[in-house]
Scaffold this motif. Sequence first.
Motif, short mmCIF file in Angstrom:
data_model
loop_
_atom_site.label_atom_id
_atom_site.label_comp_id
_atom_site.label_asym_id
_atom_site.label_seq_id
_atom_site.Cartn_x
_atom_site.Cartn_y
_atom_site.Cartn_z
N TYR A 1 -76.54 63.99 -54.69
CA TYR A 1 -76.43 64.05 -53.23
C TYR A 1 -76.75 65.47 -52.74
O TYR A 1 -77.55 65.65 -51.80
CB TYR A 1 -75.01 63.66 -52.81
N LEU A 2 -76.14 66.45 -53.38
CA LEU A 2 -76.35 67.83 -52.95
C LEU A 2 -77.77 68.32 -53.23
O LEU A 2 -78.30 69.15 -52.49
CB LEU A 2 -75.34 68.75 -53.64
N VAL B 1 -74.16 73.59 -45.33
CA VAL B 1 -73.70 72.37 -46.01
C VAL B 1 -72.17 72.33 -46.01
O VAL B 1 -71.56 71.31 -45.70
CB VAL B 1 -74.24 72.30 -47.46
N ARG C 1 -69.68 69.77 -44.16
CA ARG C 1 -68.72 69.02 -44.98
C ARG C 1 -67.32 69.14 -44.40
O ARG C 1 -66.57 68.15 -44.34
CB ARG C 1 -68.77 69.57 -46.41
N TRP D 1 -66.17 74.84 -53.06
CA TRP D 1 -67.29 74.04 -52.52
C TRP D 1 -68.54 74.90 -52.37
O TRP D 1 -69.65 74.46 -52.69
CB TRP D 1 -66.91 73.45 -51.17
N SER E 1 -71.80 63.77 -45.57
CA SER E 1 -71.05 64.60 -46.52
C SER E 1 -69.55 64.47 -46.31
O SER E 1 -68.77 64.65 -47.24
CB SER E 1 -71.48 66.06 -46.39
N THR F 1 -66.98 63.19 -49.30
CA THR F 1 -65.84 64.06 -49.63
C THR F 1 -64.54 63.27 -49.61
O THR F 1 -63.70 63.39 -50.50
CB THR F 1 -65.74 65.23 -48.63
#
Length: 304
Positions: A26-27, A38, A42, A87, A219, A223
């Motif tokens: 995904y990242l 990002v 998130r 993160w 995102s 999470t």
Amino acid sequence: MSGRSARRGLLAAAAAFTLWGLFPIYLHALREVPPLQVIAHRVVWSCVLLLAWLLLRGELGRLTATLIRPRLLAGLTLSALLISTNWLVYVWSVAHEHIVDTSLGYYINPLVNVVLGVLVLRERLNRAQWAAVLLAALAVLYLALLAGRPPWIAGTLAISFSLYGLVRKVISVEALPGLATETLLLMPLSTGYLLWCQWAGTGALTTQGPGTAALLIGSGLVTAVPLVLFAYGARLLPYSTVGVLQYIAPSLQLLCGVGLYHESFTPALALGFAAIWVALLIYAADGLWRARGAARAATRAAAA
């Protein structure tokens, strides 16, 4: 606990660790977005989703009860800083092709937890646990000498997440209200940063196409969902089982780094990882052995 509940817990926990293990995919799709953006997205979208979830469940009062307790709020501020650091390093590492290093961090994380338990909580280790910790320490030293520099990515990820877990353990707050409070505390800074990026014309939400925008908004979902699954599974499973399942995530991360994105994994590097795996096997086997012994003792006591 019924067998049906145990199966549901096993599926939920395994799903959570699988999603965390596949998160590099995904990242990686967001690698052109600056890591700070990002993380800010998130935080914002996780906060929105968690607040909506608590509202639908009629549990916003639990969040309010957290916010009015200064000591608890101070602890969650510290945990928010720790998890945001974790993160940020993780997102940066995936974007810069260091997924193998991130997997090492999460492999050694349980053993860092053990060390923190000794240093901070005054817990005592048995011989098997000491052997696992010492073998892992030697493996990390070997990997540092091999690379010619300290393994800062793995070390930062392992230490920040272990400290995060320690803080959350000490302040004793449930997973969802705790994470909602953490993201709410980070929300003003994250929102301000994203608004500044939009004003400067560098905001990825509107400049990098609808696909990137959807991934940034999503995102929050990726999470929150693993966390909910983990919290559900952890309530239904023995802690030792959860401890073994957690190795799903770094194993999948390693496979992603080597198999999908062709990061280097030389025989010399594999030797260091093998020593970590042996240490984890010792640690996990000891945990399972002690858990079974405790269960047998409880059964005998009940029968008596």
